[in-house]
Structure formats: C-alpha cells, structure tokens
Design a protein around this motif. Structure first.
Motif, PDB file in Angstrom:
ATOM      1  N   ALA A  49       0.837  -1.208   0.000  1.00 51.14           N
ATOM      2  CA  ALA A  49       0.000   0.000   0.000  1.00 51.14           C
ATOM      3  C   ALA A  49       0.870   1.255   0.000  1.00 51.14           C
ATOM      4  O   ALA A  49       1.866   1.335   0.724  1.00 51.14           O
ATOM      5  N   GLY A  50       0.500   2.221  -0.833  1.00 52.38           N
ATOM      6  CA  GLY A  50       1.210   3.495  -0.896  1.00 52.38           C
ATOM      7  C   GLY A  50       2.373   3.517  -1.876  1.00 52.38           C
ATOM      8  O   GLY A  50       2.952   4.568  -2.129  1.00 52.38           O
ATOM      9  N   TRP A  51       2.729   2.364  -2.443  1.00 53.44           N
ATOM     10  CA  TRP A  51       3.865   2.280  -3.361  1.00 53.44           C
ATOM     11  C   TRP A  51       3.379   2.145  -4.800  1.00 53.44           C
ATOM     12  O   TRP A  51       2.293   1.653  -5.048  1.00 53.44           O
ATOM     13  N   HIS A  52       4.226   2.571  -5.740  1.00 54.90           N
ATOM     14  CA  HIS A  52       3.950   2.454  -7.177  1.00 54.90           C
ATOM     15  C   HIS A  52       5.039   1.603  -7.814  1.00 54.90           C
ATOM     16  O   HIS A  52       6.219   1.764  -7.516  1.00 54.90           O
ATOM     17  N   LEU A  53       4.626   0.757  -8.735  1.00 54.05           N
ATOM     18  CA  LEU A  53       5.531   0.037  -9.624  1.00 54.05           C
ATOM     19  C   LEU A  53       5.284   0.631 -11.008  1.00 54.05           C
ATOM     20  O   LEU A  53       4.132   0.744 -11.441  1.00 54.05           O
ATOM     21  N   TYR A  54       6.332   1.001 -11.702  1.00 53.81           N
ATOM     22  CA  TYR A  54       6.164   1.732 -12.949  1.00 53.81           C
ATOM     23  C   TYR A  54       5.977   0.804 -14.152  1.00 53.81           C
ATOM     24  O   TYR A  54       6.476  -0.312 -14.190  1.00 53.81           O
ATOM     25  N   ALA A  87      -2.518   0.584 -16.956  1.00 49.88           N
ATOM     26  CA  ALA A  87      -1.826   1.321 -15.895  1.00 49.88           C
ATOM     27  C   ALA A  87      -2.597   2.592 -15.533  1.00 49.88           C
ATOM     28  O   ALA A  87      -3.411   3.085 -16.305  1.00 49.88           O
ATOM     29  N   ILE A  88      -2.300   3.099 -14.350  1.00 51.21           N
ATOM     30  CA  ILE A  88      -2.790   4.414 -13.915  1.00 51.21           C
ATOM     31  C   ILE A  88      -1.798   5.429 -14.467  1.00 51.21           C
ATOM     32  O   ILE A  88      -0.589   5.253 -14.326  1.00 51.21           O
ATOM     33  N   THR A  89      -2.276   6.480 -15.095  1.00 51.20           N
ATOM     34  CA  THR A  89      -1.381   7.521 -15.613  1.00 51.20           C
ATOM     35  C   THR A  89      -1.732   8.829 -14.931  1.00 51.20           C
ATOM     36  O   THR A  89      -2.892   9.244 -14.915  1.00 51.20           O
ATOM     37  N   ARG A  90      -0.706   9.451 -14.335  1.00 51.54           N
ATOM     38  CA  ARG A  90      -0.889  10.693 -13.584  1.00 51.54           C
ATOM     39  C   ARG A  90       0.373  11.540 -13.648  1.00 51.54           C
ATOM     40  O   ARG A  90       1.465  11.013 -13.792  1.00 51.54           O
ATOM     41  N   TYR A  91       0.181  12.830 -13.476  1.00 50.59           N
ATOM     42  CA  TYR A  91       1.326  13.733 -13.375  1.00 50.59           C
ATOM     43  C   TYR A  91       1.970  13.536 -12.008  1.00 50.59           C
ATOM     44  O   TYR A  91       1.280  13.508 -10.987  1.00 50.59           O
ATOM     45  N   GLU A  92       3.293  13.373 -11.975  1.00 56.43           N
ATOM     46  CA  GLU A  92       4.015  13.249 -10.712  1.00 56.43           C
ATOM     47  C   GLU A  92       5.026  14.382 -10.611  1.00 56.43           C
ATOM     48  O   GLU A  92       5.884  14.537 -11.490  1.00 56.43           O
ATOM     49  N   ASP A  93       4.902  15.156  -9.532  1.00 55.90           N
ATOM     50  CA  ASP A  93       5.819  16.271  -9.290  1.00 55.90           C
ATOM     51  C   ASP A  93       7.272  15.820  -9.232  1.00 55.90           C
ATOM     52  O   ASP A  93       8.166  16.537  -9.682  1.00 55.90           O
ATOM     53  N   THR A  94       7.502  14.636  -8.671  1.00 56.00           N
ATOM     54  CA  THR A  94       8.865  14.133  -8.531  1.00 56.00           C
ATOM     55  C   THR A  94       9.589  14.116  -9.865  1.00 56.00           C
ATOM     56  O   THR A  94      10.758  14.471  -9.954  1.00 56.00           O
ATOM     57  N   PHE A  95       8.878  13.712 -10.920  1.00 56.59           N
ATOM     58  CA  PHE A  95       9.496  13.574 -12.234  1.00 56.59           C
ATOM     59  C   PHE A  95       9.112  14.699 -13.191  1.00 56.59           C
ATOM     60  O   PHE A  95       9.595  14.749 -14.318  1.00 56.59           O
ATOM     61  N   LYS A  96       8.196  15.588 -12.753  1.00 53.96           N
ATOM     62  CA  LYS A  96       7.739  16.710 -13.576  1.00 53.96           C
ATOM     63  C   LYS A  96       7.186  16.227 -14.924  1.00 53.96           C
ATOM     64  O   LYS A  96       7.432  16.825 -15.967  1.00 53.96           O
ATOM     65  N   MET A  97       6.434  15.131 -14.877  1.00 54.02           N
ATOM     66  CA  MET A  97       5.846  14.582 -16.092  1.00 54.02           C
ATOM     67  C   MET A  97       4.757  13.581 -15.732  1.00 54.02           C
ATOM     68  O   MET A  97       4.651  13.160 -14.575  1.00 54.02           O
ATOM     69  N   PHE A 101       1.820   3.836 -13.915  1.00 51.02           N
ATOM     70  CA  PHE A 101       2.259   2.967 -12.819  1.00 51.02           C
ATOM     71  C   PHE A 101       1.129   2.044 -12.380  1.00 51.02           C
ATOM     72  O   PHE A 101      -0.016   2.175 -12.804  1.00 51.02           O
ATOM     73  N   PHE A 102       1.472   1.121 -11.492  1.00 54.60           N
ATOM     74  CA  PHE A 102       0.521   0.175 -10.929  1.00 54.60           C
ATOM     75  C   PHE A 102       0.521   0.304  -9.417  1.00 54.60           C
ATOM     76  O   PHE A 102       1.545   0.608  -8.814  1.00 54.60           O
ATOM     77  N   GLU A 103      -0.643   0.057  -8.832  1.00 55.39           N
ATOM     78  CA  GLU A 103      -0.806  -0.012  -7.383  1.00 55.39           C
ATOM     79  C   GLU A 103      -1.403  -1.372  -7.046  1.00 55.39           C
ATOM     80  O   GLU A 103      -2.115  -1.953  -7.866  1.00 55.39           O
ATOM     81  N   LYS A 104      -1.134  -1.872  -5.882  1.00 56.92           N
ATOM     82  CA  LYS A 104      -1.668  -3.135  -5.330  1.00 56.92           C
ATOM     83  C   LYS A 104      -1.155  -4.364  -6.065  1.00 56.92           C
ATOM     84  O   LYS A 104      -0.394  -5.118  -5.504  1.00 56.92           O
ATOM     85  N   THR A 105      -1.592  -4.594  -7.305  1.00 58.59           N
ATOM     86  CA  THR A 105      -1.102  -5.750  -8.065  1.00 58.59           C
ATOM     87  C   THR A 105      -1.009  -5.421  -9.546  1.00 58.59           C
ATOM     88  O   THR A 105      -1.690  -4.528 -10.037  1.00 58.59           O
ATOM     89  N   ALA A 106      -0.166  -6.176 -10.212  1.00 58.64           N
ATOM     90  CA  ALA A 106      -0.064  -6.106 -11.675  1.00 58.64           C
ATOM     91  C   ALA A 106       0.369  -7.486 -12.152  1.00 58.64           C
ATOM     92  O   ALA A 106       1.320  -8.056 -11.614  1.00 58.64           O
ATOM     93  N   VAL A 107      -0.347  -8.019 -13.130  1.00 57.26           N
ATOM     94  CA  VAL A 107       0.007  -9.319 -13.696  1.00 57.26           C
ATOM     95  C   VAL A 107       0.463  -9.101 -15.137  1.00 57.26           C
ATOM     96  O   VAL A 107      -0.311  -8.643 -15.979  1.00 57.26           O
ATOM     97  N   PHE A 108       1.721  -9.424 -15.380  1.00 59.35           N
ATOM     98  CA  PHE A 108       2.311  -9.316 -16.712  1.00 59.35           C
ATOM     99  C   PHE A 108       2.238 -10.697 -17.367  1.00 59.35           C
ATOM    100  O   PHE A 108       2.350 -11.721 -16.682  1.00 59.35           O
ATOM    101  N   GLN A 109       2.062 -10.722 -18.691  1.00 60.48           N
ATOM    102  CA  GLN A 109       1.938 -11.986 -19.410  1.00 60.48           C
ATOM    103  C   GLN A 109       2.899 -12.019 -20.591  1.00 60.48           C
ATOM    104  O   GLN A 109       3.030 -11.030 -21.307  1.00 60.48           O
TER     105      GLN A 109
END
Length: 148
Positions: A49-54, A87-97, A101-109
């Motif tokens: 919780a609270g973390w993003h995987l890009y 994925a969720i797409t949002r502006y992030e101040d950290t990267f200025k763009m 990213f994914f939250e909770k889970t992501a299943v790649f195939q």
C-alpha cells in the motif's frame, strides 16, 4: 558471559539493520499451457500500500520502467512483447511529467512457443518503486518458471 552479551548485541543490531530494508514489491510466477506448442507465463507483482511500480511504457526522463529480459533458450522462444494490465497515468511532481504505474497488483503476461514437451522460462525483471516520500533504487530479480 561477555560472549553471550556480545552475541545478543550483534543479533539485535542485525535484526534492526534488516528491518530497514524496504521490499515493497513481491513477485510470484506461474505458467499455463495454451496448446501443445504454446504457453503463457504470468509474472505477478504484489505491491505494498502506498507504493507504485512503474509501467514498461515510461518515457525517458521519468522513473526506471519495468523491463523484462528473456535470454535465448533452446527449449522455447518468446512470442511478442510482454503484455501488462492497464496502468494508472498521472502527473508526478517528482518527475515533472505524466507517468504510468501500478498499485496493489499487476500481472504481466508473456507468450512462449515451446520446442519440446516441457521448458523452464528464465529471465529477469528490472523495476523501480516509489511512494509519496521516496524512490528506491532500481532492482533486478531473476526468475525461473517451469512449463509442464
């Protein structure tokens, strides 16, 4: 007695140091045969919780994107690119763009074409995670997924 106290102190220090290591993503793996000659491998990220995987589709100048590498293997060939969920797409101040990213889970195939009755799909995943306060250095994890 001094050895015992020293042993306890060293144990407490190592437990304290170990508890400082953040591992906000846990990876799990599975494979499903889809025909006699094909299979799909599933690579699941469970994200704290609270973390993003890009995403695999992050533009240059942003966080390190998730990247799957499958070295050449005589037992199978990789078919196409690794598929990811929406994925969720949002502006992030950290990267200025805007970043995806994914939250909770992501299943790649990943589809593979088998050259025999069984195979073990091997590879690595490189990824980066951030929360609202910090980003962890990129990590690379090796995996080995049996296909029966």
């Amino acid at each position: 007695m001094k050895k015992l106290l020293l042993g306890i102190a060293v144990s407490m220090f190592s437990m304290a140091a170990h508890s400082q290591i953040l591992k906000p993503v846990n990876w799990s793996y599975a494979a499903k045969r889809t025909s006699k000659t094909e299979a799909t491998v599933f690579i699941k990220a469970t994200i704290d919780a609270g973390w993003h995987l890009y995403s695999q589709n992050v533009k240059d100048g942003g966080p390190v994107k998730t990247t799957f590498t499958f070295p050449a293997n005589s037992a199978y060939t990789v078919v196409g690119k690794t598929i990811e969920p929406k994925a969720i797409t949002r502006y992030e101040d950290t990267f200025k763009m805007e970043v995806s990213f994914f939250e909770k889970t992501a299943v790649f195939q990943q589809k593979v074409k088998l050259k025999g009755k069984t195979a073990v799909v091997k590879g690595t995943v490189e990824f980066m995670t951030c929360d609202d306060k910090q980003c962890l250095p990129p990590e690379e994890i090796s995996f080995s997924i049996p296909v029966k």
